[in-house]
Motif scaffolding. Sequence first.
Motif, PDB file in Angstrom:
ATOM      1  N   HIS A  85       0.828  -1.203   0.000  1.00  0.00           N
ATOM      2  CA  HIS A  85       0.000   0.000   0.000  1.00  0.00           C
ATOM      3  C   HIS A  85       0.861   1.250   0.000  1.00  0.00           C
ATOM      4  CE1 HIS A  85      -3.260  -2.594   0.364  1.00  0.00           C
ATOM      5  NE2 HIS A  85      -3.243  -2.785   1.655  1.00  0.00           N
ATOM      6  N   LEU A  86       1.894   1.247   0.843  1.00  0.00           N
ATOM      7  CA  LEU A  86       2.750   2.429   0.925  1.00  0.00           C
ATOM      8  C   LEU A  86       3.470   2.669  -0.397  1.00  0.00           C
ATOM      9  CD1 LEU A  86       4.125   2.070   4.569  1.00  0.00           C
ATOM     10  CD2 LEU A  86       2.499   3.773   3.700  1.00  0.00           C
ATOM     11  N   ARG A  87       3.861   1.592  -1.071  1.00  0.00           N
ATOM     12  CA  ARG A  87       4.520   1.715  -2.365  1.00  0.00           C
ATOM     13  C   ARG A  87       3.565   2.333  -3.394  1.00  0.00           C
ATOM     14  NH1 ARG A  87       5.970  -3.580  -3.249  1.00  0.00           N
ATOM     15  NH2 ARG A  87       6.936  -3.554  -1.192  1.00  0.00           N
ATOM     16  N   ARG A  88       2.322   1.833  -3.428  1.00  0.00           N
ATOM     17  CA  ARG A  88       1.306   2.384  -4.339  1.00  0.00           C
ATOM     18  C   ARG A  88       1.084   3.879  -4.075  1.00  0.00           C
ATOM     19  NH1 ARG A  88      -2.970  -0.672  -6.745  1.00  0.00           N
ATOM     20  NH2 ARG A  88      -2.709  -2.916  -6.492  1.00  0.00           N
ATOM     21  N   LEU A  89       0.958   4.225  -2.789  1.00  0.00           N
ATOM     22  CA  LEU A  89       0.668   5.622  -2.441  1.00  0.00           C
ATOM     23  C   LEU A  89       1.854   6.531  -2.732  1.00  0.00           C
ATOM     24  CD1 LEU A  89      -1.323   5.058   0.881  1.00  0.00           C
ATOM     25  CD2 LEU A  89      -2.233   5.916  -1.291  1.00  0.00           C
ATOM     26  N   LYS A  90       3.061   6.001  -2.541  1.00  0.00           N
ATOM     27  CA  LYS A  90       4.287   6.745  -2.858  1.00  0.00           C
ATOM     28  C   LYS A  90       4.290   7.089  -4.346  1.00  0.00           C
ATOM     29  CE  LYS A  90       7.879   8.271  -0.896  1.00  0.00           C
ATOM     30  NZ  LYS A  90       7.594   9.106   0.271  1.00  0.00           N
ATOM     31  N   ARG A  91       3.889   6.111  -5.175  1.00  0.00           N
ATOM     32  CA  ARG A  91       3.828   6.318  -6.630  1.00  0.00           C
ATOM     33  C   ARG A  91       2.763   7.365  -6.967  1.00  0.00           C
ATOM     34  NH1 ARG A  91       2.413   1.186  -8.840  1.00  0.00           N
ATOM     35  NH2 ARG A  91       3.985   0.336  -7.423  1.00  0.00           N
ATOM     36  N   ILE A  92       1.633   7.302  -6.270  1.00  0.00           N
ATOM     37  CA  ILE A  92       0.558   8.283  -6.506  1.00  0.00           C
ATOM     38  C   ILE A  92       1.022   9.686  -6.107  1.00  0.00           C
ATOM     39  CG2 ILE A  92      -1.732   8.995  -5.691  1.00  0.00           C
ATOM     40  CD1 ILE A  92      -2.461   5.928  -5.680  1.00  0.00           C
ATOM     41  N   GLU A  93       1.735   9.774  -4.992  1.00  0.00           N
ATOM     42  CA  GLU A  93       2.306  11.067  -4.578  1.00  0.00           C
ATOM     43  C   GLU A  93       3.262  11.584  -5.658  1.00  0.00           C
ATOM     44  OE1 GLU A  93       4.650  10.938  -0.959  1.00  0.00           O
ATOM     45  OE2 GLU A  93       5.426  12.955  -1.379  1.00  0.00           O
ATOM     46  N   GLY A  94       4.039  10.678  -6.236  1.00  0.00           N
ATOM     47  CA  GLY A  94       4.957  11.054  -7.318  1.00  0.00           C
ATOM     48  C   GLY A  94       4.194  11.587  -8.534  1.00  0.00           C
ATOM     49  N   GLN A  95       3.023  10.966  -8.804  1.00  0.00           N
ATOM     50  CA  GLN A  95       2.204  11.443  -9.931  1.00  0.00           C
ATOM     51  C   GLN A  95       1.698  12.862  -9.662  1.00  0.00           C
ATOM     52  OE1 GLN A  95      -0.355   7.814  -9.907  1.00  0.00           O
ATOM     53  NE2 GLN A  95      -0.028   7.764 -12.125  1.00  0.00           N
ATOM     54  N   ALA A  96       1.335  13.138  -8.407  1.00  0.00           N
ATOM     55  CA  ALA A  96       0.872  14.483  -8.053  1.00  0.00           C
ATOM     56  C   ALA A  96       1.992  15.507  -8.232  1.00  0.00           C
ATOM     57  CB  ALA A  96       0.358  14.505  -6.609  1.00  0.00           C
ATOM     58  N   ARG A  97       3.212  15.083  -7.896  1.00  0.00           N
ATOM     59  CA  ARG A  97       4.351  15.997  -8.091  1.00  0.00           C
ATOM     60  C   ARG A  97       4.659  16.157  -9.577  1.00  0.00           C
ATOM     61  NH1 ARG A  97       6.755  14.307  -3.382  1.00  0.00           N
ATOM     62  NH2 ARG A  97       7.695  12.607  -4.532  1.00  0.00           N
ATOM     63  N   GLY A  98       4.531  15.060 -10.323  1.00  0.00           N
ATOM     64  CA  GLY A  98       4.742  15.109 -11.777  1.00  0.00           C
ATOM     65  C   GLY A  98       3.777  16.097 -12.440  1.00  0.00           C
ATOM     66  N   LEU A  99       2.530  16.110 -11.966  1.00  0.00           N
ATOM     67  CA  LEU A  99       1.545  17.037 -12.525  1.00  0.00           C
ATOM     68  C   LEU A  99       1.942  18.484 -12.277  1.00  0.00           C
ATOM     69  CD1 LEU A  99      -1.802  15.199 -11.659  1.00  0.00           C
ATOM     70  CD2 LEU A  99      -0.959  15.737 -13.948  1.00  0.00           C
ATOM     71  N   GLN A 100       2.475  18.765 -11.088  1.00  0.00           N
ATOM     72  CA  GLN A 100       2.922  20.129 -10.789  1.00  0.00           C
ATOM     73  C   GLN A 100       4.059  20.541 -11.717  1.00  0.00           C
ATOM     74  OE1 GLN A 100       3.234  20.843  -6.298  1.00  0.00           O
ATOM     75  NE2 GLN A 100       2.494  18.757  -6.359  1.00  0.00           N
ATOM     76  N   ARG A 101       4.961  19.602 -11.974  1.00  0.00           N
ATOM     77  CA  ARG A 101       6.081  19.896 -12.878  1.00  0.00           C
ATOM     78  C   ARG A 101       5.546  20.197 -14.280  1.00  0.00           C
ATOM     79  NH1 ARG A 101       8.950  15.607 -11.615  1.00  0.00           N
ATOM     80  NH2 ARG A 101       7.913  14.485 -13.292  1.00  0.00           N
ATOM     81  N   GLY A 103      -0.538  16.636  -0.899  1.00  0.00           N
ATOM     82  CA  GLY A 103      -0.660  16.536   0.565  1.00  0.00           C
ATOM     83  C   GLY A 103      -1.617  15.411   0.959  1.00  0.00           C
ATOM     84  N   GLN A 104      -2.700  15.253   0.184  1.00  0.00           N
ATOM     85  CA  GLN A 104      -3.642  14.171   0.476  1.00  0.00           C
ATOM     86  C   GLN A 104      -2.973  12.810   0.280  1.00  0.00           C
ATOM     87  OE1 GLN A 104      -6.736  15.850  -2.211  1.00  0.00           O
ATOM     88  NE2 GLN A 104      -8.180  15.498  -0.549  1.00  0.00           N
ATOM     89  N   ALA A 105      -2.120  12.701  -0.746  1.00  0.00           N
ATOM     90  CA  ALA A 105      -1.410  11.442  -0.997  1.00  0.00           C
ATOM     91  C   ALA A 105      -0.460  11.133   0.163  1.00  0.00           C
ATOM     92  CB  ALA A 105      -0.640  11.515  -2.312  1.00  0.00           C
ATOM     93  N   ARG A 106       0.160  12.182   0.702  1.00  0.00           N
ATOM     94  CA  ARG A 106       1.053  11.968   1.854  1.00  0.00           C
ATOM     95  C   ARG A 106       0.239  11.635   3.099  1.00  0.00           C
ATOM     96  NH1 ARG A 106       4.674  15.751  -0.029  1.00  0.00           N
ATOM     97  NH2 ARG A 106       3.439  17.349   0.983  1.00  0.00           N
ATOM     98  N   GLY A 107      -0.915  12.293   3.239  1.00  0.00           N
ATOM     99  CA  GLY A 107      -1.806  12.004   4.373  1.00  0.00           C
ATOM    100  C   GLY A 107      -2.245  10.544   4.377  1.00  0.00           C
ATOM    101  N   LEU A 108      -2.510  10.006   3.189  1.00  0.00           N
ATOM    102  CA  LEU A 108      -2.920   8.600   3.097  1.00  0.00           C
ATOM    103  C   LEU A 108      -1.801   7.667   3.565  1.00  0.00           C
ATOM    104  CD1 LEU A 108      -4.888   8.607  -0.288  1.00  0.00           C
ATOM    105  CD2 LEU A 108      -5.813   8.046   1.976  1.00  0.00           C
ATOM    106  N   GLN A 109      -0.561   8.017   3.211  1.00  0.00           N
ATOM    107  CA  GLN A 109       0.563   7.183   3.650  1.00  0.00           C
ATOM    108  C   GLN A 109       0.682   7.198   5.179  1.00  0.00           C
ATOM    109  OE1 GLN A 109       4.244   7.838   1.075  1.00  0.00           O
ATOM    110  NE2 GLN A 109       2.774   9.160   0.061  1.00  0.00           N
ATOM    111  N   ARG A 110       0.469   8.377   5.753  1.00  0.00           N
ATOM    112  CA  ARG A 110       0.545   8.486   7.214  1.00  0.00           C
ATOM    113  C   ARG A 110      -0.557   7.631   7.849  1.00  0.00           C
ATOM    114  NH1 ARG A 110       0.623  13.799   7.331  1.00  0.00           N
ATOM    115  NH2 ARG A 110      -1.635  13.767   7.447  1.00  0.00           N
ATOM    116  N   MET A 111      -1.767   7.690   7.250  1.00  0.00           N
ATOM    117  CA  MET A 111      -2.887   6.897   7.771  1.00  0.00           C
ATOM    118  C   MET A 111      -2.582   5.396   7.731  1.00  0.00           C
ATOM    119  SD  MET A 111      -6.121   8.943   6.059  1.00  0.00           S
ATOM    120  CE  MET A 111      -7.541   8.669   7.141  1.00  0.00           C
ATOM    121  N   VAL A 112      -2.021   4.941   6.616  1.00  0.00           N
ATOM    122  CA  VAL A 112      -1.678   3.513   6.488  1.00  0.00           C
ATOM    123  C   VAL A 112      -0.608   3.157   7.514  1.00  0.00           C
ATOM    124  CG1 VAL A 112      -0.537   1.809   4.993  1.00  0.00           C
ATOM    125  CG2 VAL A 112      -2.370   3.246   4.067  1.00  0.00           C
ATOM    126  N   ASN A 113       0.396   4.027   7.648  1.00  0.00           N
ATOM    127  CA  ASN A 113       1.474   3.799   8.606  1.00  0.00           C
ATOM    128  C   ASN A 113       0.979   3.698  10.033  1.00  0.00           C
ATOM    129  OD1 ASN A 113       4.181   3.349   8.025  1.00  0.00           O
ATOM    130  ND2 ASN A 113       4.367   5.374   7.072  1.00  0.00           N
TER     131      ASN A 113
END
Lengths: 106, 106, 106, 106
Positions: free
Chosen positions: C24-40, D33-43
Amino acid sequence: MSHDAHQAHGEGAHHGYTHHKDDHLRRLKRIEGQARGLQRMVNEDVYCIDILTQVSAMTKALESFALVLLDEHLNHCVAQAVAEGGDVAQTKLTEASAAIARLVRS
Amino acid sequence: MSHDAHQAHGEGAHHGYTHHKDDHLRRLKRIEGQARGLQRMVNEDVYCIDILTQVSAMTKALESFALVLLDEHLNHCVAQAVAEGGDVAQTKLTEASAAIARLVRS
Amino acid sequence: MSHDAHQAHGEGAHHGYTHHKDDHLRRLKRIEGQARGLQRMVNEDVYCIDILTQVSAMTKALESFALVLLDEHLNHCVAQAVAEGGDVAQTKLTEASAAIARLVRS
Amino acid sequence: MSHDAHQAHGEGAHHGYTHHKDDHLRRLKRIEGQARGLQRMVNEDVYCIDILTQVSAMTKALESFALVLLDEHLNHCVAQAVAEGGDVAQTKLTEASAAIARLVRS
């Protein structure tokens, strides 16, 4: 798989939703009416955007029907199978998850 | 707003989708048939999961109809209004966005 | 309601998903990366359509995460509560249905 | 195709959305931030249902971002291309429809 699971109920089985059969039929009758209404709109050259608004309403009605049916299925068929335990319970849980995934993605 | 925009076409207007009217009516006829099929399934106590599968198929069919209609609307009504410019163009763009939002959210 | 249900687990509870926490953490880490990619992409004035394609991919990734989590929840938390029976079982079934409805509608 | 369309803008092009760049970046920052929040929740072993509620909120935020971007794209890039006419107009309309279909289906 859903066929085997169905067989497990035996002949003349009643599913969760059969308690509210009339409600369901009324909802579906209304949805059928919406499908006929859309044909009339296309036939009468109604403005595209107004047709799309009607399609959104019909999609929402269909979605609500699915959610009510799924809720009853979880509360009856799945809950009963889980209470009894064993392979049927696992089958029911797996097929419920697959049905939910199809709804979320459709 | 969609009513005013419609008026702008004048009487006997042909929208983008009228070129493919038969296609649309055939699609909608099939969707109406799916709504009747669902009623038969509920009447015959068909297994819940099989009904849900049918609902997902019907939702997808409805979604495809909406996307075809929207594509024609953008290519005809919206494109023509934009080419002519002015207030009607802005109205068409605004109502197209609102219709898209309703589809995405439904 | 979900808070009460949570309390029923007691301190240090392990939910269905904790067995696959790393996944789950790996999936969410990737999703967070996608959110950062969108900002770029927005920062670098990338073409709108390419940004929208990326948003669709991210939405699908989020949807898949939700479906995996829900499947584990049904197989562990809900199944266990149903096997034990009583009020907690009913609460879990009701809140699972509500969560499914939110996913289907979002 | 979207790359060619992009080239048509020339170097240093400004798309519809660049007028609201700060708004978009703020929205995406919140989504990250929501993506990071989800990781914290899982953790922290937060209850599954509460995580799913958060996923639904994040999906809605992503959907809203997409709809705003699409609206600007229709009002600027597509409208401008249509006003100029020719092949680029057709390309823009076709790729907009494809992007809408991906959003509706995701």
